[in-house]
Design an enzyme around this catalytic site. Structure first.
Site, mmCIF file in Angstrom:
data_model
loop_
_atom_site.group_PDB
_atom_site.id
_atom_site.type_symbol
_atom_site.label_atom_id
_atom_site.label_comp_id
_atom_site.label_asym_id
_atom_site.label_seq_id
_atom_site.Cartn_x
_atom_site.Cartn_y
_atom_site.Cartn_z
ATOM 1 N N CYS A 147 -2.353 -0.326 -80.718
ATOM 2 C CA CYS A 147 -3.797 -0.078 -80.625
ATOM 3 C C CYS A 147 -4.582 -1.035 -81.519
ATOM 4 O O CYS A 147 -4.077 -1.531 -82.541
ATOM 5 C CB CYS A 147 -4.129 1.336 -81.075
ATOM 6 S SG CYS A 147 -3.511 2.643 -80.013
ATOM 7 N N ILE A 188 -3.058 -4.718 -78.095
ATOM 8 C CA ILE A 188 -2.114 -5.711 -77.572
ATOM 9 C C ILE A 188 -1.012 -4.955 -76.839
ATOM 10 O O ILE A 188 -0.216 -4.239 -77.459
ATOM 11 C CB ILE A 188 -1.530 -6.564 -78.717
ATOM 12 C CG1 ILE A 188 -2.671 -7.248 -79.504
ATOM 13 C CG2 ILE A 188 -0.552 -7.608 -78.164
ATOM 14 C CD1 ILE A 188 -2.223 -7.976 -80.759
ATOM 15 N N GLU A 189 -1.029 -5.092 -75.517
ATOM 16 C CA GLU A 189 -0.096 -4.310 -74.697
ATOM 17 C C GLU A 189 1.201 -5.073 -74.462
ATOM 18 O O GLU A 189 1.332 -6.253 -74.777
ATOM 19 C CB GLU A 189 -0.774 -3.937 -73.371
ATOM 20 C CG GLU A 189 -2.008 -3.078 -73.623
ATOM 21 C CD GLU A 189 -2.623 -2.512 -72.359
ATOM 22 O OE1 GLU A 189 -2.343 -3.014 -71.254
ATOM 23 O OE2 GLU A 189 -3.404 -1.548 -72.498
ATOM 24 N N CYS A 219 -6.502 7.350 -81.472
ATOM 25 C CA CYS A 219 -5.361 8.168 -81.066
ATOM 26 C C CYS A 219 -4.679 8.767 -82.296
ATOM 27 O O CYS A 219 -4.937 8.364 -83.440
ATOM 28 C CB CYS A 219 -4.365 7.330 -80.258
ATOM 29 S SG CYS A 219 -3.250 6.334 -81.271
ATOM 30 N N GLU A 271 -6.952 -0.395 -83.602
ATOM 31 C CA GLU A 271 -7.152 0.100 -84.971
ATOM 32 C C GLU A 271 -5.988 -0.296 -85.865
ATOM 33 O O GLU A 271 -6.162 -0.708 -87.010
ATOM 34 C CB GLU A 271 -7.268 1.630 -84.973
ATOM 35 C CG GLU A 271 -8.453 2.183 -84.219
ATOM 36 C CD GLU A 271 -8.142 2.510 -82.765
ATOM 37 O OE1 GLU A 271 -7.474 1.696 -82.084
ATOM 38 O OE2 GLU A 271 -8.564 3.581 -82.309
ATOM 39 N N CYS A 281 -2.777 6.296 -84.678
ATOM 40 C CA CYS A 281 -3.677 5.516 -85.541
ATOM 41 C C CYS A 281 -4.261 6.387 -86.648
ATOM 42 O O CYS A 281 -4.462 5.917 -87.776
ATOM 43 C CB CYS A 281 -4.785 4.875 -84.715
ATOM 44 S SG CYS A 281 -4.173 3.522 -83.676
HETATM 45 N N1 THU Z 1 -5.960 2.098 -77.358
HETATM 46 C C1 THU Z 1 -6.446 1.578 -78.525
HETATM 47 O O1 THU Z 1 -6.368 0.367 -78.759
HETATM 48 N N2 THU Z 1 -7.012 2.425 -79.406
HETATM 49 C C2 THU Z 1 -7.152 3.775 -79.214
HETATM 50 O O2 THU Z 1 -7.679 4.463 -80.067
HETATM 51 C C3 THU Z 1 -6.693 4.374 -77.982
HETATM 52 C C4 THU Z 1 -5.975 3.499 -77.035
HETATM 53 C C5 THU Z 1 -5.381 1.180 -76.377
HETATM 54 C C6 THU Z 1 -3.900 1.288 -76.159
HETATM 55 C C7 THU Z 1 -3.763 0.760 -74.755
HETATM 56 O O3 THU Z 1 -3.654 -0.654 -74.814
HETATM 57 C C8 THU Z 1 -5.070 1.118 -74.078
HETATM 58 O O4 THU Z 1 -5.972 1.413 -75.114
HETATM 59 C C9 THU Z 1 -4.973 2.294 -73.134
HETATM 60 O O5 THU Z 1 -4.399 3.372 -73.725
#
Ligand code: THU
Length: 138
Positions: free
Chosen positions: A57, A47-48, A90, A59, A93
């Site tokens: 993220c 969710i950005e 990442c 996770e 997480c």
């Molecule tokens: N993102 C995740 O949801 N999980 C990860 O393990 C790496 C990155 C998301 C964050 C952001 O919304 C998009 O991927 C690009 O970085």
């Protein structure tokens, strides 16, 4: 070791959650699913936010949903990004996994590859505020 059919189901839940990703800035959709000891599965998507920093993220959304629903024993986390490429969690997480799912196995799938690793393998020396090890050695 996670049974293959359990990993299959958890990955399917992660793929389903990925469809709900809110990622208008990166256009990079991620899905995750957390499996609790009692069998419940919680999905999560990334969710950005336009301010970028508040972005969460997939996770963490899955793990936080599990904890918010009363699950304190997360046994496995599945994560999927673009189908063509394996996505590994990442660092932030991984740190959250070390706290909320320290015994969990993490299932990743993409690009025709499936990878299963423990949280300890993904983050061998997590920061720990309240453990003996955290207090005495660091
Ligand atoms: N993102 C995740 O949801 N999980 C990860 O393990 C790496 C990155 C998301 C964050 C952001 O919304 C998009 O991927 C690009 O970085």
């Amino acid at each position: 070791m996670l049974e293959a059919h359990v990993a299959d189901e958890l990955l399917a839940a992660a793929r389903q959650a990925r469809e709900r990703a809110y990622a208008p800035y990166s256009n990079f959709a991620v899905g995750a699913a957390a499996l609790c000891a009692d069998g419940r599965v919680f999905g999560g998507c990334n969710i950005e936010n336009g301010a970028f920093g508040p972005t969460v993220c997939a996770e963490r959304v899955a793990m936080f949903s599990a904890v918010a629903a009363g699950c304190r024993d997360i046994r496995a986390v599945a994560v999927v990004g673009e189908p063509e490429r394996l996505l590994t969690p990442c660092g932030v997480c991984r740190q959250v996994m070390a706290e909320l799912a320290p015994e969990a196995e993490v299932v990743m799938e993409g690009g025709g590859e499936r990878l299963v690793m423990t949280v300890a393998e993904l983050l061998p020396e997590p920061f720990e505020l309240r453990t003996e090890r955290g207090r005495t050695t660091r």
